[in-house]
Design an enzyme around this catalytic site. Structure first.
Site, mmCIF file in Angstrom:
data_model
loop_
_atom_site.group_PDB
_atom_site.id
_atom_site.type_symbol
_atom_site.label_atom_id
_atom_site.label_comp_id
_atom_site.label_asym_id
_atom_site.label_seq_id
_atom_site.Cartn_x
_atom_site.Cartn_y
_atom_site.Cartn_z
ATOM 1 N N GLY A 1 28.298 34.639 19.303
ATOM 2 C CA GLY A 1 28.146 33.985 17.996
ATOM 3 C C GLY A 1 28.802 34.821 16.905
ATOM 4 O O GLY A 1 29.477 34.300 16.010
ATOM 5 N N ASP B 1 23.057 41.328 27.001
ATOM 6 C CA ASP B 1 23.301 40.319 28.039
ATOM 7 C C ASP B 1 24.554 40.581 28.882
ATOM 8 O O ASP B 1 24.721 39.991 29.944
ATOM 9 C CB ASP B 1 23.437 38.929 27.397
ATOM 10 N N GLY C 1 19.082 37.667 29.467
ATOM 11 C CA GLY C 1 20.454 37.419 29.896
ATOM 12 C C GLY C 1 21.107 36.244 29.208
ATOM 13 O O GLY C 1 22.321 36.116 29.228
ATOM 14 N N GLU D 1 16.143 34.612 32.609
ATOM 15 C CA GLU D 1 15.451 33.748 31.644
ATOM 16 C C GLU D 1 16.210 32.419 31.419
ATOM 17 O O GLU D 1 17.360 32.275 31.828
ATOM 18 C CB GLU D 1 15.339 34.477 30.298
HETATM 19 O O1 F6P Z 1 21.234 37.905 23.205
HETATM 20 C C1 F6P Z 1 20.250 38.863 23.395
HETATM 21 C C2 F6P Z 1 18.937 38.226 23.695
HETATM 22 O O2 F6P Z 1 17.991 39.246 23.897
HETATM 23 C C3 F6P Z 1 18.914 37.238 24.852
HETATM 24 O O3 F6P Z 1 18.849 37.883 26.092
HETATM 25 C C4 F6P Z 1 17.701 36.426 24.525
HETATM 26 O O4 F6P Z 1 17.780 35.161 25.132
HETATM 27 C C5 F6P Z 1 17.750 36.324 23.038
HETATM 28 O O5 F6P Z 1 18.494 37.447 22.593
HETATM 29 C C6 F6P Z 1 16.407 36.317 22.356
HETATM 30 O O6 F6P Z 1 16.622 36.321 20.980
HETATM 31 P P1 F6P Z 1 15.490 36.365 19.873
HETATM 32 O O7 F6P Z 1 14.885 37.748 19.896
HETATM 33 O O8 F6P Z 1 16.191 36.077 18.594
HETATM 34 O O9 F6P Z 1 14.500 35.319 20.249
#
Ligand code: F6P
Length: 322
Positions: free
Chosen positions: A105, A128, A171, A223
């Site tokens: 992003g 990830d 991930g 996940e």
């Molecule tokens: O991109 C990193 C990450 O930790 C992913 O593994 C996970 O799905 C996501 O961010 C969770 O993000 P947040 O803490 O904003 O819910």
């Protein structure tokens, strides 16, 4: 010659981001260029939360987890008007170029700002490991070490109780954390979008392990897989095998903690390299390491690239689990 650059971290934080921030600030100041730290990612630009950084601001931060600049998820940045206003704000402040540390992003935002006349260079920062233009992203190694710590602890209790432990790791649709952990940390079974197994296949495998006399087993699951809810999976295993099954979701524990030595090194080298490229007037690039070399690819290519683990997951699990 560029006089002012900005730096920001965006998306999920990752250990090693601070090492990269330190390297950017030091490289720029040592080259006679002012550096501005933008707080909380792209959003901080329009909100004018921007601070001039000195070397003293980054002293010792390479050993700290998280990001000293703060980060947010900022979906509004997908809106072209918001991006145009952001580029205009940077121009008004005289900030000619940006180092953007984050995941895909963040890279998309960096590419769009470059198109609007602000040269940006992306540094891959996400646990990830889902940026394919680099062999490793900042934070992946530290997250693996945290998973190792958790799996070791879980295995102690799992083997004492002769259980199967189902562990969900992060991930975001990329299976690297799960696959690398399964091989390196000796899990018997791994399920990721890239290495799918049905519940029946998992049960058959576990029954065969049990038949061979294996008293405890670990199942790693990525996940965000609609097909594989770890709570339901553990219940099925409990019902259909001789293992008593328990589940754990490691969650954001995986994102925190002091960065590993490797992530500090990666942050330092990528931060220095990205800044040198920006100061040469380059933009729209994503830096990384590939085959033991620093590399810089156009961001639009980096976002389309594909990478596989350097091992064959099926072959490794067969070799290690029989
Ligand atoms: O991109 C990193 C990450 O930790 C992913 O593994 C996970 O799905 C996501 O961010 C969770 O993000 P947040 O803490 O904003 O819910």
């Amino acid at each position: 010659m560029i006089k002012k650059i900005g730096i920001l971290t965006s998306g999920g934080d990752a250990p090693g981001m601070n090492a990269a921030v330190r390297a950017v600030v030091k490289t720029a100041i040592n080259s006679g260029v002012e550096v501005y730290g933008i707080l909380d990612g792209y959003r901080g630009i329009l909100e004018n939360r921007i601070i001039k950084m000195e070397k003293s601001d980054v002293a010792g931060i390479q050993s700290r987890g998280g990001t000293i600049l703060g980060t947010v998820r900022y979906p509004e940045f997908k809106n072209a008007e918001v991006r145009e206003a952001t580029a205009a704000k940077l121009k008004e402040l005289g900030i000619e170029a940006l180092v953007c540390i984050g995941g895909d992003g963040t890279y998309m935002g960096a590419m769009r700002l470059t198109e609007l006349g602000i040269n940006c260079i992306g540094i891959p920062g996400t646990i990830d490991n889902d940026i394919s233009s680099t062999d490793y992203t900042l934070g992946f190694d530290t997250a693996m070490n945290t998973i190792a710590y958790c799996i070791d602890h879980l295995r102690d209790t799992s083997s004492s109780h002769h259980r199967c432990t189902v562990v969900e790791v992060m991930g975001n649709h990329c299976g690297d954390l799960a696959m690398f952990s399964a091989v390196g940390l000796a899990a018997e079974i791994v399920v990721t979008p890239q290495h799918m197994m049905s519940v029946d296949q998992i049960i058959d495998k576990l029954n065969s392990f049990r038949g061979q006399g294996r008293k405890q087993t670990t199942v790693l699951v990525s996940e965000k897989m609609a097909e594989m809810n770890v709570v339901d999976l553990a219940a099925e295993i409990d019902k259909r095998t001789k293992y008593e099954a328990k589940w754990e979701i490691l969650g954001r524990i995986q994102r925190g903690g002091a960065p590993s030595a490797f992530d500090r090194l990666l942050g330092a080298t990528l931060g220095g390299y990205a800044t040198q490229l920006l100061l040469k007037g380059k933009g729209g690039l994503a830096v990384g390491i590939h085959n033991n070399q620093l590399v810089a690819n156009p961001i639009y290519e980096a976002l389309k690239m594909h990478k596989e683990p350097y091992f064959n997951i099926n072959e490794m699990l067969d070799l290690l689990n029989n």
